[in-house]
Design a protein around this motif. Structure first.
Motif, PDB file in Angstrom:
ATOM      1  N   TYR A  40      69.956 -25.873 -55.045  1.00  0.00           N
ATOM      2  CA  TYR A  40      70.217 -24.617 -55.748  1.00  0.00           C
ATOM      3  C   TYR A  40      71.665 -24.174 -55.597  1.00  0.00           C
ATOM      4  N   LEU A  41      72.208 -23.642 -56.677  1.00  0.00           N
ATOM      5  CA  LEU A  41      73.539 -23.044 -56.636  1.00  0.00           C
ATOM      6  C   LEU A  41      73.356 -21.532 -56.687  1.00  0.00           C
ATOM      7  N   ASN A  42      74.273 -20.815 -56.093  1.00  0.00           N
ATOM      8  CA  ASN A  42      74.179 -19.361 -56.085  1.00  0.00           C
ATOM      9  C   ASN A  42      74.621 -18.830 -57.448  1.00  0.00           C
ATOM     10  N   SER A  52      68.004 -18.697 -62.228  1.00  0.00           N
ATOM     11  CA  SER A  52      68.457 -19.584 -61.165  1.00  0.00           C
ATOM     12  C   SER A  52      69.099 -20.830 -61.761  1.00  0.00           C
ATOM     13  N   ILE A  53      69.910 -21.477 -60.936  1.00  0.00           N
ATOM     14  CA  ILE A  53      70.586 -22.717 -61.317  1.00  0.00           C
ATOM     15  C   ILE A  53      70.241 -23.757 -60.264  1.00  0.00           C
ATOM     16  N   GLU A  54      69.670 -24.871 -60.714  1.00  0.00           N
ATOM     17  CA  GLU A  54      69.257 -25.927 -59.804  1.00  0.00           C
ATOM     18  C   GLU A  54      69.956 -27.221 -60.194  1.00  0.00           C
ATOM     19  N   SER A  55      70.471 -27.917 -59.203  1.00  0.00           N
ATOM     20  CA  SER A  55      71.127 -29.197 -59.440  1.00  0.00           C
ATOM     21  C   SER A  55      70.101 -30.321 -59.356  1.00  0.00           C
ATOM     22  N   ILE A  56      70.111 -31.225 -60.317  1.00  0.00           N
ATOM     23  CA  ILE A  56      69.228 -32.389 -60.262  1.00  0.00           C
ATOM     24  C   ILE A  56      69.681 -33.313 -59.134  1.00  0.00           C
ATOM     25  N   ILE A  57      70.979 -33.335 -58.897  1.00  0.00           N
ATOM     26  CA  ILE A  57      71.559 -34.174 -57.859  1.00  0.00           C
ATOM     27  C   ILE A  57      71.736 -33.304 -56.610  1.00  0.00           C
ATOM     28  N   PRO A  58      71.078 -33.653 -55.495  1.00  0.00           N
ATOM     29  CA  PRO A  58      71.145 -32.801 -54.303  1.00  0.00           C
ATOM     30  C   PRO A  58      72.562 -32.668 -53.763  1.00  0.00           C
ATOM     31  N   LEU A  59      72.840 -31.498 -53.223  1.00  0.00           N
ATOM     32  CA  LEU A  59      74.133 -31.189 -52.620  1.00  0.00           C
ATOM     33  C   LEU A  59      73.883 -31.003 -51.120  1.00  0.00           C
ATOM     34  N   PRO A  60      73.827 -32.108 -50.341  1.00  0.00           N
ATOM     35  CA  PRO A  60      73.361 -32.029 -48.949  1.00  0.00           C
ATOM     36  C   PRO A  60      74.187 -31.114 -48.059  1.00  0.00           C
ATOM     37  N   TRP A  61      75.422 -30.842 -48.376  1.00  0.00           N
ATOM     38  CA  TRP A  61      76.250 -29.944 -47.570  1.00  0.00           C
ATOM     39  C   TRP A  61      75.808 -28.491 -47.703  1.00  0.00           C
ATOM     40  N   ARG A  62      74.878 -28.186 -48.644  1.00  0.00           N
ATOM     41  CA  ARG A  62      74.411 -26.820 -48.848  1.00  0.00           C
ATOM     42  C   ARG A  62      73.149 -26.519 -48.034  1.00  0.00           C
ATOM     43  N   LYS A  63      72.589 -27.506 -47.348  1.00  0.00           N
ATOM     44  CA  LYS A  63      71.372 -27.299 -46.564  1.00  0.00           C
ATOM     45  C   LYS A  63      71.639 -26.249 -45.484  1.00  0.00           C
ATOM     46  N   HIS A 109      68.956 -24.639 -65.741  1.00  0.00           N
ATOM     47  CA  HIS A 109      69.079 -23.179 -65.813  1.00  0.00           C
ATOM     48  C   HIS A 109      67.690 -22.638 -66.131  1.00  0.00           C
ATOM     49  N   TYR A 110      67.189 -21.805 -65.229  1.00  0.00           N
ATOM     50  CA  TYR A 110      65.817 -21.306 -65.287  1.00  0.00           C
ATOM     51  C   TYR A 110      65.836 -19.810 -65.595  1.00  0.00           C
ATOM     52  N   TYR A 111      65.146 -19.439 -66.664  1.00  0.00           N
ATOM     53  CA  TYR A 111      65.066 -18.052 -67.127  1.00  0.00           C
ATOM     54  C   TYR A 111      63.590 -17.645 -67.053  1.00  0.00           C
ATOM     55  N   ALA A 112      63.269 -16.597 -66.283  1.00  0.00           N
ATOM     56  CA  ALA A 112      61.863 -16.232 -66.077  1.00  0.00           C
ATOM     57  C   ALA A 112      61.603 -14.748 -66.339  1.00  0.00           C
ATOM     58  N   HIS A 113      60.334 -14.430 -66.504  1.00  0.00           N
ATOM     59  CA  HIS A 113      59.796 -13.078 -66.738  1.00  0.00           C
ATOM     60  C   HIS A 113      60.129 -12.566 -68.146  1.00  0.00           C
ATOM     61  N   LEU A 114      60.364 -13.457 -69.068  1.00  0.00           N
ATOM     62  CA  LEU A 114      60.756 -13.075 -70.420  1.00  0.00           C
ATOM     63  C   LEU A 114      59.620 -12.364 -71.152  1.00  0.00           C
ATOM     64  N   LYS A 115      59.988 -11.370 -71.919  1.00  0.00           N
ATOM     65  CA  LYS A 115      59.025 -10.712 -72.803  1.00  0.00           C
ATOM     66  C   LYS A 115      58.737 -11.633 -73.981  1.00  0.00           C
ATOM     67  N   GLU A 116      59.811 -12.162 -74.581  1.00  0.00           N
ATOM     68  CA  GLU A 116      59.686 -13.079 -75.724  1.00  0.00           C
ATOM     69  C   GLU A 116      60.542 -14.317 -75.483  1.00  0.00           C
ATOM     70  N   ILE A 117      60.082 -15.426 -75.994  1.00  0.00           N
ATOM     71  CA  ILE A 117      60.849 -16.670 -76.006  1.00  0.00           C
ATOM     72  C   ILE A 117      61.295 -16.893 -77.444  1.00  0.00           C
ATOM     73  N   LYS A 118      62.605 -17.088 -77.643  1.00  0.00           N
ATOM     74  CA  LYS A 118      63.139 -17.230 -79.000  1.00  0.00           C
ATOM     75  C   LYS A 118      63.825 -18.579 -79.201  1.00  0.00           C
ATOM     76  N   THR A 119      63.328 -19.599 -78.535  1.00  0.00           N
ATOM     77  CA  THR A 119      63.792 -20.968 -78.717  1.00  0.00           C
ATOM     78  C   THR A 119      62.583 -21.869 -78.547  1.00  0.00           C
ATOM     79  N   SER A 120      62.771 -23.154 -78.645  1.00  0.00           N
ATOM     80  CA  SER A 120      61.645 -24.067 -78.493  1.00  0.00           C
ATOM     81  C   SER A 120      62.039 -25.290 -77.676  1.00  0.00           C
ATOM     82  N   THR A 121      61.054 -25.922 -77.104  1.00  0.00           N
ATOM     83  CA  THR A 121      61.261 -27.130 -76.321  1.00  0.00           C
ATOM     84  C   THR A 121      61.960 -28.186 -77.172  1.00  0.00           C
TER      85      THR A 121
END
Length: 173
Positions: free
Chosen positions: A161-163, A138-149, A97-109
């Motif tokens: 990627y999942l919608n 966005s949501i990205e699967s580590i395991i490819p879903l070839p039927w989504r190509k 799960h990818y979160y981008a363009h954040l003003k602030e980050i309130k968690t840590s690695t």
């Protein structure tokens, strides 16, 4: 050979557990509604320097809380050129799960993020500078879903990627 078999068995158990953990989903932008994002924006082409839009932009007032959409392990927090301030979380079903363009980050690695936990705030960092405040999600699967190509430019990438709009439209609030 016995050690190798134990390793394979352990890896198979870990992989299976990732798929068995329920993926309860919430909208990652506090108080966002179906009107906060464009229903047609996933895999939109052309989309600036990214060529294809692999997520959804959820618009909200700058500084609005961003919540973890699922529970998961925070793999990365930091800044990148296009995404600005970002968070990457490994959630159930081996999905990133990818979160981008954040003003602030309130968690840590390497922190654990609970579902609905505040992990950041909506902003305009990265290539969103000068645009309306929003969270690119966005949501990205580590395991490819070839039927989504598909046959579009970068179509082979679609199998990873999942919608997110499908998830947002049915999200718990």
């Amino acid at each position: 050979m016995k050690l190798f078999k134990q390793f394979i068995l352990g890896a198979a158990v870990i992989l299976a557990l990732g798929f068995l953990i329920p993926e309860r989903f919430v909208n990652p932008v506090k108080n966002a509604t179906i009107q906060s994002y464009n229903q047609q924006s996933f895999w939109a082409y052309p989309w600036g320097s990214s060529i294809t839009h692999k997520g959804v932009d959820i618009f909200s007032k700058e500084g609005t809380d961003v919540l973890s959409s699922t529970g998961g392990l925070v793999l990365y927090t930091g800044e990148i050129k296009k995404g600005g301030n970002i968070i990457l979380i490994l959630g159930p079903k081996w999905r990133l799960h990818y979160y981008a363009h954040l003003k602030e980050i309130k968690t840590s690695t390497l922190a654990w993020a609970n579902r609905k936990e505040i992990i950041g705030t909506v902003g305009t960092t990265g290539n969103a500078k000068g645009k309306a405040p929003h969270l690119h999600y966005s949501i990205e699967s580590i395991i490819p879903l070839p039927w989504r190509k598909d046959d579009s430019i970068q179509g082979w990438k679609k199998m990873f990627y999942l919608n997110p709009i499908d998830y947002l439209n049915t999200a718990q609030h």
